[in-house]
Design a protein around this motif. Structure first.
Motif, PDB file in Angstrom:
ATOM      1  N   LYS A 292     -43.237  28.313  83.944  1.00 51.51           N
ATOM      2  CA  LYS A 292     -42.444  28.836  82.824  1.00 51.51           C
ATOM      3  C   LYS A 292     -43.260  29.850  82.017  1.00 51.51           C
ATOM      4  CE  LYS A 292     -39.490  24.764  82.112  1.00 51.51           C
ATOM      5  NZ  LYS A 292     -39.094  23.688  81.164  1.00 51.51           N
ATOM      6  N   LEU A 293     -44.520  29.545  81.804  1.00 52.86           N
ATOM      7  CA  LEU A 293     -45.379  30.452  81.051  1.00 52.86           C
ATOM      8  C   LEU A 293     -45.587  31.767  81.799  1.00 52.86           C
ATOM      9  CD1 LEU A 293     -48.029  27.873  79.812  1.00 52.86           C
ATOM     10  CD2 LEU A 293     -46.412  29.119  78.381  1.00 52.86           C
ATOM     11  N   ALA A 294     -45.794  31.663  83.107  1.00 53.20           N
ATOM     12  CA  ALA A 294     -45.996  32.870  83.906  1.00 53.20           C
ATOM     13  C   ALA A 294     -44.758  33.756  83.873  1.00 53.20           C
ATOM     14  CB  ALA A 294     -46.347  32.484  85.335  1.00 53.20           C
ATOM     15  N   GLU A 295     -43.575  33.125  83.954  1.00 56.00           N
ATOM     16  CA  GLU A 295     -42.332  33.898  83.902  1.00 56.00           C
ATOM     17  C   GLU A 295     -42.172  34.567  82.538  1.00 56.00           C
ATOM     18  OE1 GLU A 295     -37.499  33.215  84.450  1.00 56.00           O
ATOM     19  OE2 GLU A 295     -38.912  31.560  84.741  1.00 56.00           O
ATOM     20  N   GLU A 296     -42.443  33.830  81.476  1.00 50.81           N
ATOM     21  CA  GLU A 296     -42.293  34.400  80.139  1.00 50.81           C
ATOM     22  C   GLU A 296     -43.281  35.538  79.913  1.00 50.81           C
ATOM     23  OE1 GLU A 296     -41.863  32.222  75.952  1.00 50.81           O
ATOM     24  OE2 GLU A 296     -43.959  32.426  76.549  1.00 50.81           O
ATOM     25  N   ALA A 297     -44.467  35.453  80.526  1.00 49.51           N
ATOM     26  CA  ALA A 297     -45.514  36.450  80.297  1.00 49.51           C
ATOM     27  C   ALA A 297     -45.135  37.839  80.805  1.00 49.51           C
ATOM     28  CB  ALA A 297     -46.821  36.006  80.958  1.00 49.51           C
ATOM     29  N   SER A 298     -44.068  37.917  81.589  1.00 52.86           N
ATOM     30  CA  SER A 298     -43.614  39.237  82.043  1.00 52.86           C
ATOM     31  C   SER A 298     -43.186  40.115  80.874  1.00 52.86           C
ATOM     32  CB  SER A 298     -42.453  39.090  83.035  1.00 52.86           C
ATOM     33  OG  SER A 298     -41.341  38.465  82.408  1.00 52.86           O
ATOM     34  N   ALA A 299     -42.998  39.501  79.696  1.00 57.26           N
ATOM     35  CA  ALA A 299     -42.653  40.277  78.497  1.00 57.26           C
ATOM     36  C   ALA A 299     -43.805  41.155  78.043  1.00 57.26           C
ATOM     37  CB  ALA A 299     -42.246  39.331  77.367  1.00 57.26           C
ATOM     38  N   LEU A 300     -45.022  40.833  78.484  1.00 56.32           N
ATOM     39  CA  LEU A 300     -46.195  41.633  78.104  1.00 56.32           C
ATOM     40  C   LEU A 300     -46.293  42.831  79.039  1.00 56.32           C
ATOM     41  CD1 LEU A 300     -48.751  38.719  77.552  1.00 56.32           C
ATOM     42  CD2 LEU A 300     -47.682  40.115  75.781  1.00 56.32           C
ATOM     43  N   LYS A 301     -45.809  43.958  78.582  1.00 54.04           N
ATOM     44  CA  LYS A 301     -45.746  45.138  79.443  1.00 54.04           C
ATOM     45  C   LYS A 301     -46.601  46.298  78.940  1.00 54.04           C
ATOM     46  CE  LYS A 301     -41.146  44.028  81.223  1.00 54.04           C
ATOM     47  NZ  LYS A 301     -39.715  44.447  81.330  1.00 54.04           N
ATOM     48  N   ASP A 302     -46.522  46.591  77.644  1.00 57.48           N
ATOM     49  CA  ASP A 302     -47.246  47.760  77.148  1.00 57.48           C
ATOM     50  C   ASP A 302     -48.289  47.414  76.083  1.00 57.48           C
ATOM     51  OD1 ASP A 302     -45.650  47.133  75.022  1.00 57.48           O
ATOM     52  OD2 ASP A 302     -44.464  48.972  75.058  1.00 57.48           O
ATOM     53  N   GLY A 303     -48.520  46.115  75.865  1.00 60.48           N
ATOM     54  CA  GLY A 303     -49.583  45.725  74.923  1.00 60.48           C
ATOM     55  C   GLY A 303     -49.221  45.925  73.474  1.00 60.48           C
ATOM     56  N   ALA A 304     -47.945  45.963  73.139  1.00 59.35           N
ATOM     57  CA  ALA A 304     -47.530  46.163  71.751  1.00 59.35           C
ATOM     58  C   ALA A 304     -47.526  44.830  71.015  1.00 59.35           C
ATOM     59  CB  ALA A 304     -46.138  46.796  71.697  1.00 59.35           C
ATOM     60  N   PHE A 305     -47.871  44.868  69.738  1.00 56.69           N
ATOM     61  CA  PHE A 305     -47.902  43.652  68.924  1.00 56.69           C
ATOM     62  C   PHE A 305     -46.538  42.978  68.873  1.00 56.69           C
ATOM     63  CE2 PHE A 305     -47.677  41.523  64.716  1.00 56.69           C
ATOM     64  CZ  PHE A 305     -48.681  40.582  64.917  1.00 56.69           C
ATOM     65  N   SER A 306     -45.486  43.770  68.937  1.00 52.85           N
ATOM     66  CA  SER A 306     -44.134  43.225  68.865  1.00 52.85           C
ATOM     67  C   SER A 306     -43.830  42.286  70.034  1.00 52.85           C
ATOM     68  CB  SER A 306     -43.107  44.358  68.832  1.00 52.85           C
ATOM     69  OG  SER A 306     -43.221  45.171  69.995  1.00 52.85           O
ATOM     70  N   GLU A 307     -44.564  42.419  71.142  1.00 51.49           N
ATOM     71  CA  GLU A 307     -44.320  41.566  72.297  1.00 51.49           C
ATOM     72  C   GLU A 307     -44.665  40.104  72.030  1.00 51.49           C
ATOM     73  OE1 GLU A 307     -46.600  43.428  75.335  1.00 51.49           O
ATOM     74  OE2 GLU A 307     -45.081  44.940  75.778  1.00 51.49           O
ATOM     75  N   MET A 308     -45.503  39.848  71.040  1.00 55.65           N
ATOM     76  CA  MET A 308     -45.892  38.473  70.730  1.00 55.65           C
ATOM     77  C   MET A 308     -44.684  37.623  70.363  1.00 55.65           C
ATOM     78  SD  MET A 308     -48.870  37.244  71.134  1.00 55.65           S
ATOM     79  CE  MET A 308     -48.492  35.749  70.237  1.00 55.65           C
ATOM     80  N   SER A 309     -43.670  38.235  69.762  1.00 53.47           N
ATOM     81  CA  SER A 309     -42.495  37.477  69.333  1.00 53.47           C
ATOM     82  C   SER A 309     -41.727  36.904  70.522  1.00 53.47           C
ATOM     83  CB  SER A 309     -41.566  38.358  68.495  1.00 53.47           C
ATOM     84  OG  SER A 309     -41.075  39.444  69.268  1.00 53.47           O
TER      85      SER A 309
END
Length: 455
Positions: A292-309
């Motif tokens: 589940k964590l690996a799947e969710e981590a796909s949200a990290l694409k461009d290193g923007a702080f907003s991705e943390m949400s």
């Protein structure tokens, strides 16, 4: 279906001799405690020299840490073992000195500063992934890697230098020497000793502490010169060193800043490393959550702080690891005046122990207290316990100023690592939690590392 519980240390028998208790306590404060503390609202321990009371009742904890913190300062007994490294840092001080230190330090960790430290934190996470890539598939001691990553985060955000920097690398190496030579408690924690009496530190403890402080002093002096020349980077060290106390108008001296940097490194590196290592172990123990964590981590694409949400599952898993394995397992305060807790009269000078380790696993507070369940934070019981029985960063006025920082760093590192790699537990290598400076594994945490095929 077999239920797999995360490991916890064995509890001692209810009754042991004082000598046996002291010996156990100096080796590991967790296994030195009896099983009954996981149900007790309050427990007393008596020695010929002092009285100690552990409080697990949330209302009593609020009284000590939130309502009347000045009446329950940090215990000087417990600080003795850390004094050679931390000096007069904010972690050890009380009263007016502590309040002045927090007035200078707190602005550097306000919410808006997290966005400013994000690029350095993200770069440290990328460096961690690169180091794991270079290792290749195979068995790995994950506490060591977590320590490396956490130290890198601290130096990049504090002094704008990576862990590979000569001084940063030297501090990291010397700190490992200090950690291995320093028990959680010095003998002065058990026997009253005047200030002039030697504290009987282990042979290498004071030397390792001096070496670390000398290296930090060099960094601090160099940064002061950069500040004077107008060439200093806008990082946490510059922010803290240029912040004047709004009451007195004074800034930290060099020696005061060295004290604070020492605790930033200890608190920000040692505790973060502990939390990350145990979280990675839990992800290996429960592979469904790892996926589940690996799947969710796909949200990290461009290193923007907003991705943390978007890393909601990662935060839940990290929070659950902090519940089960709080990096600082116990906090000790000292009574200044007569108190009456539950059915006991408590004299001035008594030790009041608040134990996140026992509070977070308390059988009368939590559903499934010893189980790993990241979904609990969305249940009624979990939300209630998070408000009144979850204190991995302490609570009240002495809450860790870097709590928000840690709750960004941990999920970020966790997500970036699991996006690229998968971990499996090693047969016959179940880690046993012990308390050194933080909650670590007795013989390390060994996992099998494999590059994720879908990375």
């Amino acid at each position: 279906m077999t239920v797999i519980l995360p490991p916890k240390p064995p509890a001692r028998p209810d009754k042991v001799s004082l000598w046996r208790y002291v010996k156990l306590f100096r080796q590991d404060i967790l296994s030195a405690q009896p099983q009954r503390l996981y149900r007790a609202w309050m427990a007393a321990f008596k020695t010929p020299f002092f009285r100690s009371y552990m409080i697990n009742q949330p209302e009593l904890i609020d009284e000590v840490l939130k309502a009347r913190p000045d009446d329950f300062p940090k215990s000087g007994r417990i600080s003795e073992g850390l004094r050679p490294l931390l000096g007069n840092s904010v972690f050890l001080t009380n009263g007016a000195v502590w309040k002045r230190q927090r007035r200078i330090i707190d602005p550097a960790f306000e919410g808006g500063r997290l966005r400013e430290t994000w690029p350095a934190m993200y770069a440290a996470a990328e460096a961690c992934v690169a180091r794991l890539e270079a290792r290749g598939d195979g068995r790995i001691e994950i506490e060591e890697e977590a320590s490396h990553a956490a130290a890198d985060v601290i130096f990049r955000t504090l002094f704008s230098i990576p862990i590979e920097h000569e001084t940063a690398s030297a501090v990291f190496t010397k700190f490992r020497d200090y950690q291995r030579s320093q028990p959680i408690l010095n003998i002065a924690a058990f026997i009253p000793m005047p200030r002039w009496m030697p504290r009987l530190f282990r042979k290498n403890t004071k030397k390792a502490a001096k070496d670390i402080r000398d290296l930090i002093t060099g960094l601090t002096i160099a940064r002061m010169r950069e500040i004077e020349a107008g060439t200093a980077p806008d990082d946490l060290a510059t922010k803290i060193m240029t912040t004047a106390d709004p009451v007195t108008g004074d800034c930290f001296t060099t020696e005061e800043m060295v004290d604070q940097v020492a605790i930033f490194f200890l608190a920000g590196h040692e505790t973060s490393a502990s939390a990350l290592a145990w979280t990675l172990y839990l992800s290996a123990l429960y592979p469904v959550w790892q996926d589940k964590l690996a799947e969710e981590a796909s949200a990290l694409k461009d290193g923007a702080f907003s991705e943390m949400s978007k890393l909601k599952v990662s935060r839940d898993v990290f929070r659950e690891a902090l519940r089960l394995y709080p990096p600082v397992p116990m906090m000790v305060r000292e009574t200044q005046c007569p108190e009456h807790f539950r059915d006991r009269d408590i004299a001035p000078g008594a030790q009041v122990v608040v134990s996140p380790w026992h509070l977070h696993r308390h059988e009368r507070l939590w559903d499934n207290p010893d189980g790993f369940d990241p979904t609990r934070w969305h249940s009624e019981n979990g939300r209630e316990c998070m408000r009144k029985a979850f204190i991995p960063f302490s609570t009240g006025s002495r809450v860790c100023p870097g709590a928000g920082f840690a709750m960004v760093e941990g999920p970020l590192l966790l997500s970036m690592i699991l996006q690229r790699f998968e971990f499996q537990t090693v047969p016959d290598q179940t880690p046993v939690p012990v308390a050194h400076l933080t909650v670590r594994a007795k013989n390390g945490i060994w996992l099998d590392l494999k590059k994720r095929e879908t990375a």
